[in-house]
Write a protein that holds these residues in place. Structure first.
Motif, PDB file in Angstrom:
ATOM      1  N   VAL A  12      -8.932  -6.905  -8.173  1.00  0.00           N
ATOM      2  CA  VAL A  12      -8.494  -6.933  -6.899  1.00  0.00           C
ATOM      3  C   VAL A  12      -7.147  -7.169  -6.732  1.00  0.00           C
ATOM      4  O   VAL A  12      -6.302  -6.632  -5.640  1.00  0.00           O
ATOM      5  N   ALA A  13      -6.665  -8.033  -7.421  1.00  0.00           N
ATOM      6  CA  ALA A  13      -5.105  -8.373  -7.641  1.00  0.00           C
ATOM      7  C   ALA A  13      -4.343  -7.455  -7.706  1.00  0.00           C
ATOM      8  O   ALA A  13      -3.114  -7.047  -7.135  1.00  0.00           O
ATOM      9  N   SER A  14      -4.416  -6.599  -8.682  1.00  0.00           N
ATOM     10  CA  SER A  14      -3.895  -5.268  -9.030  1.00  0.00           C
ATOM     11  C   SER A  14      -3.858  -4.149  -8.006  1.00  0.00           C
ATOM     12  O   SER A  14      -2.761  -3.529  -7.453  1.00  0.00           O
ATOM     13  N   LEU A  15      -4.927  -4.185  -7.325  1.00  0.00           N
ATOM     14  CA  LEU A  15      -5.200  -3.346  -5.998  1.00  0.00           C
ATOM     15  C   LEU A  15      -4.307  -3.913  -4.727  1.00  0.00           C
ATOM     16  O   LEU A  15      -3.627  -2.861  -4.026  1.00  0.00           O
ATOM     17  N   GLU A  16      -4.132  -5.138  -4.794  1.00  0.00           N
ATOM     18  CA  GLU A  16      -3.301  -5.742  -3.731  1.00  0.00           C
ATOM     19  C   GLU A  16      -1.815  -5.359  -3.888  1.00  0.00           C
ATOM     20  O   GLU A  16      -1.203  -5.252  -2.963  1.00  0.00           O
ATOM     21  N   ASP A  17      -1.506  -5.624  -5.182  1.00  0.00           N
ATOM     22  CA  ASP A  17      -0.105  -5.299  -5.648  1.00  0.00           C
ATOM     23  C   ASP A  17       0.242  -3.909  -5.506  1.00  0.00           C
ATOM     24  O   ASP A  17       1.456  -3.623  -4.962  1.00  0.00           O
ATOM     25  N   GLU A  18      -0.418  -2.950  -5.505  1.00  0.00           N
ATOM     26  CA  GLU A  18      -0.352  -1.516  -5.482  1.00  0.00           C
ATOM     27  C   GLU A  18      -0.339  -1.110  -3.874  1.00  0.00           C
ATOM     28  O   GLU A  18       0.629  -0.331  -3.404  1.00  0.00           O
ATOM     29  N   GLU A  19      -0.937  -2.026  -3.071  1.00  0.00           N
ATOM     30  CA  GLU A  19      -1.006  -1.947  -1.596  1.00  0.00           C
ATOM     31  C   GLU A  19       0.311  -2.435  -0.984  1.00  0.00           C
ATOM     32  O   GLU A  19       0.961  -1.867  -0.199  1.00  0.00           O
ATOM     33  N   ASN A  20       0.813  -3.435  -1.651  1.00  0.00           N
ATOM     34  CA  ASN A  20       1.931  -4.213  -1.379  1.00  0.00           C
ATOM     35  C   ASN A  20       3.034  -2.839  -1.639  1.00  0.00           C
ATOM     36  O   ASN A  20       4.045  -2.845  -0.881  1.00  0.00           O
ATOM     37  N   THR A  25       6.952   0.939   0.072  1.00  0.00           N
ATOM     38  CA  THR A  25       7.526   2.584   0.121  1.00  0.00           C
ATOM     39  C   THR A  25       7.533   3.283   1.376  1.00  0.00           C
ATOM     40  O   THR A  25       8.603   4.004   1.778  1.00  0.00           O
ATOM     41  N   ARG A  26       6.282   2.890   2.070  1.00  0.00           N
ATOM     42  CA  ARG A  26       6.200   3.575   3.354  1.00  0.00           C
ATOM     43  C   ARG A  26       7.331   3.189   4.423  1.00  0.00           C
ATOM     44  O   ARG A  26       7.807   3.785   5.358  1.00  0.00           O
TER      45      ARG A  26
END
Length: 214
Positions: A12-20, A25-26
């Motif tokens: 979950v933490a890795s997913l949050e990092d990717e989302e951030n 980037t957006r």
């Protein structure tokens, strides 16, 4: 069990990092897109700096030659000798096709592009001096031809213009949309209409300034 929970937490933490990272980037892409759009608008406006938009000339008046009609208009309405090479025109055309405007009672605008910047400026100055131009029963207007985005930016300064005129402060709305005026021999420039309005509203009522005009 505990090991599986820890793995889920890390996932979950890795997913949050990717989302951030994706969000950052957006945001950067949006900023880049805005900067590119501003540059494109500026380039479009710069390419139109020698153009004049003429309104009010009835359809068919230009027959058989739009260029010749324009020379007559400049001569009779503004007192400009358009045969002089100084006022040589690069191109003249109506905006849009006649078929597309069929049924519209308003005549299509005419765009004229001069080879020389100063020729365009001279025509606009003559039109401003005349203020109201009636030619062969038509109310004709000469205005600077701006890109739509720039027109909208400049239109936002309409209230600021009124405030300055009310205080007898001469101003210049410079390209693309920068309001410039002087107060007590100090020049001020605003690209934000709200900031300009706030500044002018805070001036004392007996103050006036001078600039190069609009």
């Amino acid at each position: 069990m505990m090991k599986m929970i820890m793995m889920l937490i890390k996932y979950v933490a890795s997913l949050e990092d990717e989302e951030n990272e994706a969000s950052a980037t957006r945001k950067e892409l949006v900023k880049q897109n805005c900067r590119l759009q501003e540059k494109l608008t500026a380039l479009e406006g710069f390419s139109q700096r020698q153009n004049i938009r003429i309104t009010g000339v009835t359809e068919g008046t230009e027959r058989p030659d739009l260029g010749g009609c324009l020379k007559t208009l400049l001569s009779e309405a503004l007192g400009i000798d358009a045969e002089d090479l100084w006022f040589e025109m690069d191109r003249v055309n109506r905006v849009g096709s006649a078929a597309a405007f069929a049924g519209d009672s308003r005549p299509r605008h005419i765009i004229v592009r001069f080879f020389r910047d100063k020729a365009q400026a001279c025509v606009l100055a003559a039109a401003r001096k005349k203020k109201q131009i009636d030619w062969n029963g038509m109310r004709v207007c000469f205005v600077q031809d701006y890109a739509q985005e720039i027109q909208e930016k400049r239109r936002k300064f309409d209230k600021v213009r009124c405030l300055l005129q009310h205080r007898n402060i001469l101003y210049s709305l410079r390209f693309p949309a920068i309001m410039t005026f002087s107060v007590d021999n100090q020049q001020h420039q605003f690209s934000n209409p709200a900031e300009a309005k706030q500044f002018i509203s805070g001036l004392s009522t007996d103050i006036s300034g001078f600039d190069n005009g609009d």
